[in-house]
Write a protein that holds these residues in place. Structure first.
Motif, PDB file in Angstrom:
ATOM      1  N   SER A  86      82.378  46.659  28.378  1.00 39.45           N
ATOM      2  CA  SER A  86      83.666  46.906  27.985  1.00 39.45           C
ATOM      3  C   SER A  86      84.021  48.492  27.745  1.00 39.45           C
ATOM      4  CB  SER A  86      84.398  45.882  26.964  1.00 39.45           C
ATOM      5  OG  SER A  86      83.906  46.615  25.629  1.00 39.45           O
ATOM      6  N   ARG A 113      81.376  48.300  34.948  1.00 36.93           N
ATOM      7  CA  ARG A 113      80.874  47.000  35.401  1.00 36.93           C
ATOM      8  C   ARG A 113      79.792  47.124  36.544  1.00 36.93           C
ATOM      9  NH1 ARG A 113      84.376  41.680  37.178  1.00 36.93           N
ATOM     10  NH2 ARG A 113      82.169  40.555  38.021  1.00 36.93           N
ATOM     11  N   TYR A 115      86.291  39.025  27.076  1.00 31.69           N
ATOM     12  CA  TYR A 115      86.233  40.268  27.887  1.00 31.69           C
ATOM     13  C   TYR A 115      87.031  40.335  29.071  1.00 31.69           C
ATOM     14  CZ  TYR A 115      84.154  43.733  30.982  1.00 31.69           C
ATOM     15  OH  TYR A 115      83.856  44.752  31.973  1.00 31.69           O
ATOM     16  N   GLY A 137      89.778  42.427  28.567  1.00 30.02           N
ATOM     17  CA  GLY A 137      89.086  43.608  28.890  1.00 30.02           C
ATOM     18  C   GLY A 137      88.219  44.637  27.789  1.00 30.02           C
ATOM     19  N   ARG A 138      88.263  43.795  26.770  1.00 32.00           N
ATOM     20  CA  ARG A 138      87.401  44.386  25.344  1.00 32.00           C
ATOM     21  C   ARG A 138      87.417  43.297  24.587  1.00 32.00           C
ATOM     22  NH1 ARG A 138      91.477  46.535  21.672  1.00 32.00           N
ATOM     23  NH2 ARG A 138      93.529  45.652  22.006  1.00 32.00           N
TER      24      ARG A 138
END
Lengths: 186, 85
Positions: free
Chosen positions: A73, A77, B78, B82-83
């Protein structure tokens, strides 16, 4: 019957690791590595190493997946793929590099196999590892430490300083990961 | 013998699930495959316990079932935000 099952586990293990190395999508590779850890835990279980199997499942399939996803994150990716011209230029160099790596890996494999040749047989009761200090632990642990479980007695009393050092290492690693993954408050 | 046959069936189905986990076009297919692989792990540990005549492996299988979902939760969080924090 159990031998056939063991062979299938080991086959799944090899397939998982090759697939995780070859995948370009790092998130998928993480997920496949989780499967690898689960199968590895079954193998430890099969070898009657229950506590190791526990560690493998909780650390390998649980915490490592979370940590890798946390690292993903903060980064990208996918693996970066160089453009076509650069690929053509580096192809020859890369093939040479792969060849050298293959030779090095083969040599390491040979040395490791050579090292296992004079080891005692699997499960041999007369192996030196079972008679160095183990006899004393089995005979005296109960009256010296007054704990029912030998493994606990060895870890927490006979090797107490060792365990303290390990705990310090893990604590430091945890602190470092928290510092690395911390999000700045803006 | 019965337990051995059952374990063999579970392992073969684990191989089939592994095919989806590696081939799976999207990462969600892989996640689902690995999740069912975890369920098969739990059942296999219980069966291995009966094959080796140590039925208290069943408790360990239960604890496995409890820690099975940690990776999935992190993954889904995630994908959603996104985190992780």
């Amino acid at each position: 019957m159990i031998n056939v099952i063991e062979i299938i586990y080991l086959f799944i293990l090899v397939v998982c690791s090759v697939a995780a190395v070859r995948m370009k999508d790092l998130l998928s590779a993480t997920v496949v590595l989780g499967a690898y850890s689960l199968i590895m835990a079954i193998i430890w279980m099969d070898l009657n190493a229950v506590d190791v199997a526990f560690t493998e499942a909780s650390v390998g399939a649980g915490i490592t997946t979370v940590l890798i996803i946390a690292a993903l994150s903060r980064t990208k990716r996918g693996e970066s793929v160089p453009d076509v011209g650069e690929q053509r230029r580096t192809r020859k160099a890369r093939r040479f590099k792969k060849f050298v790596l293959f030779i090095v890996t083969l040599c390491t494999f040979g040395v490791l196999v050579y090292g296992t040749m004079d080891l005692p047989d699997f499960g041999d009761p007369d192996a030196p590892a079972r008679h160095h200090v183990a006899d004393r632990y089995i005979e005296k642990a109960h009256e010296e430490v007054n704990v029912e479980n030998f493994v606990t007695a060895v870890l927490a009393s006979y090797r107490g300083y060792d365990t303290l050092g390990e705990t310090t290492v893990i604590f430091t690693a945890g602190l470092a990961i928290m510092v690395l993954l911390r999000r700045e408050k803006s | 013998m019965m337990f051995g046959l059952a374990a063999l069936a579970i392992v073969i189905s684990a191989v089939m699930v592994l095919y989806r986990g590696i081939k799976g076009p999207r990462v969600y297919d892989r996640l689902l495959a690995i999740n069912s692989m975890g369920t098969k792990t739990v059942i296999l540990i219980a069966l291995i316990g009966y094959i080796y005549e140590r039925p208290h492996f069943l408790d360990i299988a239960l604890v496995y079932a409890l820690i099975n979902f940690i990776g999935t939760i992190a993954f889904l969080k995630y994908r959603e935000t996104g985190r992780l924090d």
